[in-house]
Design a protein around this motif. Structure first.
Motif, PDB file in Angstrom:
ATOM      1  N   ALA A   1      46.888  14.001  19.803  1.00 48.10           N
ATOM      2  CA  ALA A   1      46.985  13.663  18.238  1.00 48.10           C
ATOM      3  C   ALA A   1      45.840  14.209  17.677  1.00 48.10           C
ATOM      4  CB  ALA A   1      46.812  12.281  18.373  1.00 48.10           C
ATOM      5  N   LEU A   2      44.255  13.994  17.946  1.00 48.93           N
ATOM      6  CA  LEU A   2      43.245  14.568  17.471  1.00 48.93           C
ATOM      7  C   LEU A   2      43.471  16.518  16.952  1.00 48.93           C
ATOM      8  CD1 LEU A   2      40.183  14.071  16.627  1.00 48.93           C
ATOM      9  CD2 LEU A   2      39.715  14.533  18.746  1.00 48.93           C
TER      10      LEU A   2
ATOM     11  N   LEU B   1      37.540  19.253  20.565  1.00 47.85           N
ATOM     12  CA  LEU B   1      36.862  17.744  20.869  1.00 47.85           C
ATOM     13  C   LEU B   1      38.246  17.711  21.812  1.00 47.85           C
ATOM     14  CD1 LEU B   1      34.481  16.754  20.533  1.00 47.85           C
ATOM     15  CD2 LEU B   1      35.530  15.495  18.726  1.00 47.85           C
ATOM     16  N   GLY B   2      39.463  17.879  21.121  1.00 50.88           N
ATOM     17  CA  GLY B   2      40.628  16.894  21.317  1.00 50.88           C
ATOM     18  C   GLY B   2      40.860  17.533  22.601  1.00 50.88           C
ATOM     19  N   ALA B   3      41.137  18.662  23.049  1.00 59.62           N
ATOM     20  CA  ALA B   3      41.572  18.927  23.887  1.00 59.62           C
ATOM     21  C   ALA B   3      40.085  18.085  25.622  1.00 59.62           C
ATOM     22  CB  ALA B   3      40.972  20.951  24.619  1.00 59.62           C
ATOM     23  N   ALA B   4      39.139  18.267  25.215  1.00 60.10           N
ATOM     24  CA  ALA B   4      38.002  17.924  25.751  1.00 60.10           C
ATOM     25  C   ALA B   4      38.639  16.224  26.091  1.00 60.10           C
ATOM     26  CB  ALA B   4      36.726  17.528  25.258  1.00 60.10           C
ATOM     27  N   ILE B   5      38.964  15.373  25.146  1.00 56.88           N
ATOM     28  CA  ILE B   5      39.745  14.165  25.382  1.00 56.88           C
ATOM     29  C   ILE B   5      40.627  13.873  25.529  1.00 56.88           C
ATOM     30  CG2 ILE B   5      40.254  12.353  24.018  1.00 56.88           C
ATOM     31  CD1 ILE B   5      38.217  12.872  21.713  1.00 56.88           C
TER      32      ILE B   5
ATOM     33  N   LEU C   1      45.763  18.213  16.549  1.00 61.63           N
ATOM     34  CA  LEU C   1      46.746  18.380  15.835  1.00 61.63           C
ATOM     35  C   LEU C   1      46.112  18.244  13.719  1.00 61.63           C
ATOM     36  CD1 LEU C   1      50.009  16.118  15.447  1.00 61.63           C
ATOM     37  CD2 LEU C   1      49.708  18.248  16.332  1.00 61.63           C
ATOM     38  N   ALA C   2      44.820  17.157  14.320  1.00 56.98           N
ATOM     39  CA  ALA C   2      44.091  17.506  13.397  1.00 56.98           C
ATOM     40  C   ALA C   2      43.594  19.124  12.688  1.00 56.98           C
ATOM     41  CB  ALA C   2      43.237  15.745  12.897  1.00 56.98           C
ATOM     42  N   ASP C   3      43.537  20.249  13.758  1.00 55.71           N
ATOM     43  CA  ASP C   3      42.735  20.651  13.774  1.00 55.71           C
ATOM     44  C   ASP C   3      43.251  21.787  12.328  1.00 55.71           C
ATOM     45  OD1 ASP C   3      41.561  23.395  14.033  1.00 55.71           O
ATOM     46  OD2 ASP C   3      41.043  22.493  16.070  1.00 55.71           O
ATOM     47  N   ARG C   4      42.690  22.395  11.570  1.00 53.38           N
ATOM     48  CA  ARG C   4      43.030  22.846  10.283  1.00 53.38           C
ATOM     49  C   ARG C   4      43.648  24.465  10.749  1.00 53.38           C
ATOM     50  NH1 ARG C   4      40.638  26.497   8.514  1.00 53.38           N
ATOM     51  NH2 ARG C   4      41.570  27.029   6.120  1.00 53.38           N
ATOM     52  N   ARG C   5      43.520  25.224  12.188  1.00 52.81           N
ATOM     53  CA  ARG C   5      44.221  25.876  12.336  1.00 52.81           C
ATOM     54  C   ARG C   5      45.278  25.805  12.680  1.00 52.81           C
ATOM     55  NH1 ARG C   5      40.985  28.145  17.210  1.00 52.81           N
ATOM     56  NH2 ARG C   5      40.906  25.336  17.970  1.00 52.81           N
ATOM     57  N   LEU C   6      45.825  24.489  12.837  1.00 52.91           N
ATOM     58  CA  LEU C   6      46.933  23.905  13.437  1.00 52.91           C
ATOM     59  C   LEU C   6      48.065  23.584  12.127  1.00 52.91           C
ATOM     60  CD1 LEU C   6      47.503  22.050  17.042  1.00 52.91           C
ATOM     61  CD2 LEU C   6      48.450  24.315  16.740  1.00 52.91           C
ATOM     62  N   ARG C   7      46.730  22.741  11.282  1.00 54.70           N
ATOM     63  CA  ARG C   7      48.056  22.744   9.983  1.00 54.70           C
ATOM     64  C   ARG C   7      47.467  23.524   9.489  1.00 54.70           C
ATOM     65  NH1 ARG C   7      43.459  18.759   9.013  1.00 54.70           N
ATOM     66  NH2 ARG C   7      43.060  20.032   7.951  1.00 54.70           N
ATOM     67  N   VAL C   8      47.143  24.695   8.742  1.00 53.98           N
ATOM     68  CA  VAL C   8      47.584  26.128   8.091  1.00 53.98           C
ATOM     69  C   VAL C   8      48.493  26.594   8.827  1.00 53.98           C
ATOM     70  CG1 VAL C   8      47.041  27.967   7.716  1.00 53.98           C
ATOM     71  CG2 VAL C   8      45.035  26.398   7.790  1.00 53.98           C
TER      72      VAL C   8
END
Lengths: 184, 651
Positions: B629-630, B491-495, B632-639
């Motif tokens: 920024a959105l 979604l972030g990439a699309a935005i 960044l909120a992706d779980r895969r990156l947070r992990v």
């Protein structure tokens, strides 16, 4: 050349590009400090051409001069022609360097651009008078003939009466050796 | 007293940074656990010291301590408090301190969030950051000390450049510098990885959030700068291809490439060497931009204190940082193992195309920016390169980029075909053709094509989302359930991609703007861009540190009132400078833009513009940053990186 060596060479390329760029920047900075390079200089169309002719009145107590006088003086030794004005702040800033140049035997002649004679005299009283002769370009027509875009600007007139060197802006202290060397 | 404390804190930060560099790098090299675990503490200490130094400068400025040269030269008693504070980073010395502070914040964040990094990698990353920081702080202390005192202190300061007295600009440098300096972290990760001799998917996952955060800030910073130029300079343009603007655009282009190529490292362990080079290159371009602007080599409307002597110092520093890292790159990069193979038509192939195009655009911008000084140095020619060159060279590279950016996300990894992609995005292509076709009726070809491209990018960006949620093909409830399960990054990439489309639409709209320069008496009426403009009056007004002349202009359309606009000219007596305060009325679809010029004999020069879609240019930038920024909120990156698990306390 084997594949590994080619690969190494390829990966050295970025360093090569940056090193070349860095060397060029270093040359620019070095020349900027000694006045041989000025990226802000828009150039002067008269460089290398014969000095335009003029005949300007004096700012007392010195004598005025014409282009003939400059040519005659330059035949003996190149003349540093400095355009200045009492209302110009960088001109006051370069006064010290000009005095040093005059002290080292440079033939320095001044042209006061769009200035009242009494104001010019007050300026010279305050910052010192390094000029051998001073003329007044009160109408600004000589200024236009020389292709200036502001004051101060400096020209060196060589023995043949041509404009051999040009500096748009004030003479600063690191440039002095270079200017002295151009005079000999 | 306060400035001395600040000076001391700055010196201490410099010493801590040196220690951080030596201990981090040496500890990482010797795999000495005690040394390696000391690096984070030093990074935090450096951050605290830099924070104290910055606070001291702000306090001294807020208290009008004119015995500090920097404050006397840039502040004045009459200046509003906001600008006293923002003025501390609005000049050369203060901005270098801000630069150092942000680098310190980056180090502190790596120390705080990097607990699950391998300890040698973390120590080396902190060591590289410390070394860079030490160099800049030394530069600050030796050549640009913001705490330098003057005796006797002047009774009042000289005041700030009125152009900089603007709330937008007060926060522009911190945001922009967050972007510039943030790329120091991917750079440090790249150098550390070269030292370690190992890059894997985990490295890609650690680097990407840092690159993405910096990219978001840089995007916002560039958008703010462009917006400032639009409303404050009053020239009616938004981008002037000025060297300072180009200096921020270049790292943005390579940074965008980096954000994308790091995905390939993360997912496929491919493009490793290239990604490392991009990480080094992006930060190098950030640094070089600062150098070029401050050394006076480039001609720019943005006058920083230009000083060749300072330039020599920065050049030396750059040589050390950039030259050193590229030397390391040349020595160590051949040892990196390359990973997965992929077909030219594949997600990886799309990202490679993105990288090639972005880096080509960047090269073109570099050439255009650097050509004048190099031509002067090598050939003695005085040349200036302006907008026509950049427009003619960037556009042909941007068009394939726009076409590809909507299609890339639809391609599968490893191997794909273009056929299915077009089958998924046919509706976006159709809509783009319709938009371009409709636009071409009433306008020139290029803007019409640009509007078509904007529609293609905006709609095409969401093609993957539509595809994954089976929107319009499955029952709505099913689509909503699928949308919930969608990775946030998609979604972030699309935005973010759609934001680019919005900016393209804004630029296309701006190219259709109409403007007129008129000499007006009170009561005169003019017609510009379908609006009637009437000059009602011009009055004098007094501001806190300026005198103003304010014009009142009534704008009507078909007799209906639209707005009363009040452009003004402000005369700042203490700086002997006049600024024009532009009046802008926007309804998001078009800007009315009025500038008051010189007055003579009861008449005034007015410049009146109607700029269609102008706000979209910056809105697109904000949307891009929001998308980043959105994601960044992706779980895969947070992990991957900023985890807060506290079980592995190093001994």
């Amino acid at each position: 050349m084997d594949a590994i060596a080619r690969r190494r060479l390829l990966l050295l390329a970025p360093l090569g590009v940056v090193a070349a760029g860095g060397a060029a920047f270093w040359a620019m900075l070095d020349r900027m400090q000694s006045g041989r390079f000025d990226p802000h200089d828009i150039g002067n169309p008269m460089l290398g051409k014969p000095m335009p002719s003029f005949n300007l009145p004096a700012v007392a107590p010195s004598q005025g001069f014409s282009s003939q006088d400059v040519r005659a003086a330059a035949a003996r030794k190149p003349v540093l022609l400095n355009f200045f004005a009492s209302w110009c702040v960088p001109c006051a800033a370069e006064a010290e360097s000009l005095a040093a140049l005059a002290g080292q035997g440079v033939q320095l002649w001044g042209i006061a651009y769009k200035d009242k004679p009494e104001k010019t005299r007050a300026f010279l009283d305050q910052y010192g008078n390094p000029y051998a002769r001073i003329a007044a370009d009160s109408t600004g027509s000589t200024f236009i003939d020389f292709g200036l875009y502001g004051v101060p600007e400096n020209f060196i007139i060589d023995a043949t009466g041509h404009i051999a060197w040009h500096l748009a802006g004030p003479v600063s202290e690191p440039m002095i050796p270079k200017i002295v060397s151009l005079q000999s | 007293m306060i400035p001395e404390l600040g000076h001391f804190a700055l010196a201490m930060a410099c010493a801590l940074a040196f220690a951080q560099a030596v201990i981090g790098l040496w500890g990482g090299h010797r795999r000495d656990m005690r040394l390696m675990s000391a690096a984070p503490g030093l990074a935090v200490g450096q951050l605290v010291a830099l924070g104290a130094a910055a606070l001291c400068l702000v306090l001294a400025a807020a208290n009008d301590d004119f015995s500090v040269v920097n404050i006397a030269e840039n502040s004045a008693i009459a200046k509003p408090l906001l600008y006293k504070i923002s003025g501390t980073w609005g000049n050369h010395e203060g901005s270098i301190l801000l630069w150092g502070l942000i680098l310190g914040i980056c180090g502190g964040l790596v120390a705080g969030f990097g607990r699950n990094l391998p300890s040698s990698l973390r120590a080396r990353v902190l060591g590289v950051l410390g070394g860079t920081s030490a160099g800049f702080l030394l530069f600050c202390l030796l050549t640009s000390n913001p705490f330098l005192r003057a005796f006797p202190a002047p009774p009042d300061g000289q005041g700030m450049n009125p152009l900089l007295q603007d709330p937008g600009l007060a926060f522009h440098p911190p945001v922009l510098y967050m972007g510039y300096v943030g790329f120091a972290v991917p750079f440090a990760f790249a150098v550390a990885a070269l030292l370690e001799g190992r890059i894997d998917a985990a490295w890609g996952r650690w680097v990407r959030p840092w690159a993405l955060v910096s990219w978001c800030f840089l995007t916002c910073g560039i958008a703010m700068g462009s917006w400032w130029a639009y409303y404050e300079l009053g020239w009616g343009g938004y981008w002037f291809w000025d060297p300072v603007e180009n200096a921020s655009l270049m790292p943005w282009l390579t940074g965008t490439a980096l954000v994308h190529s790091a995905i390939v490292v993360e997912k496929r362990e491919s493009l490793k060497i290239w990604t490392v080079l991009l990480a080094i290159g992006t930060f190098s371009l950030s640094l070089s931009g600062t150098f070029l602007v401050r050394s006076g080599i480039l001609n720019s409307v943005h006058a920083f204190a230009q000083d060749p002597a300072r330039g020599v110092f920065i050049l030396g520093l750059l040589g050390l940082v950039i030259g050193g890292s590229l030397l390391l790159f040349a020595l160590r990069a051949p040892l990196l193992k390359s990973g997965g193979v992929f077909a030219p038509v594949s997600r990886e192939g799309g990202l490679v195309l993105n990288n090639i195009l972005l880096c080509s655009i960047c090269s073109v911008v570099i050439v255009g920016t650097m050509y004048p000084p190099f031509a002067d140095l090598l050939a003695g020619q005085k040349i200036s390169v302006g907008a026509p060159f950049f427009n003619a060279t960037v556009l042909p590279l941007a068009i394939p980029l726009f076409v590809a950016m909507a299609m890339g996300p639809l391609l599968p990894w490893k191997r794909g075909r273009l056929g299915p992609v077009l089958a998924h995005a046919w509706w976006a292509a159709l809509a783009a053709c319709i938009v371009a076709g409709v636009c071409s009726i009433g306008m020139r070809v290029l803007p019409a094509l640009a509007f078509g491209a904007a529609a293609w990018i905006i709609l095409g960006s969401f093609a993957e989302v539509v595809e994954r949620t089976l929107l319009f093909r499955a029952p709505v409830a099913n689509s909503v359930r699928r949308a919930r399960g969608l990775p946030v990054a998609v979604l972030g990439a699309a935005i973010a991609h759609a934001g680019m489309g919005v900016t393209v639409a804004g630029i296309a709209g701006m190219s259709l703007s109409s403007n007129r320069i008129v000499e007006a008496h009170a009561g005169d009426r003019f017609s510009v861009g379908g609006y009637e403009w009437t000059l009602l009056s011009i009055d004098s007004e007094k501001g806190p540190n300026y005198d103003a002349r304010v014009a009142a202009i009534e704008v009507t359309q078909h007799g209906a009132p639209v707005a009363i606009m009040r452009p003004s000219r402000r005369d700042f007596a203490s700086q002997k400078q006049t600024t024009s305060d532009v009046a802008i009325r926007t309804n998001l679809m078009r800007d009315l833009y009025a500038v008051l010029g010189e007055e003579r004999d009861g008449s005034a020069v007015l410049r009146l513009h109607v700029n269609p879609l102008a706000p979209w240019i910056w809105l697109g930038g904000v949307i891009m940053a929001a998308g980043g920024a959105l994601s960044l909120a992706d779980r895969r990156l947070r992990v991957g990186a900023p985890s807060r698990i506290r079980n592995a306390v190093p001994a």
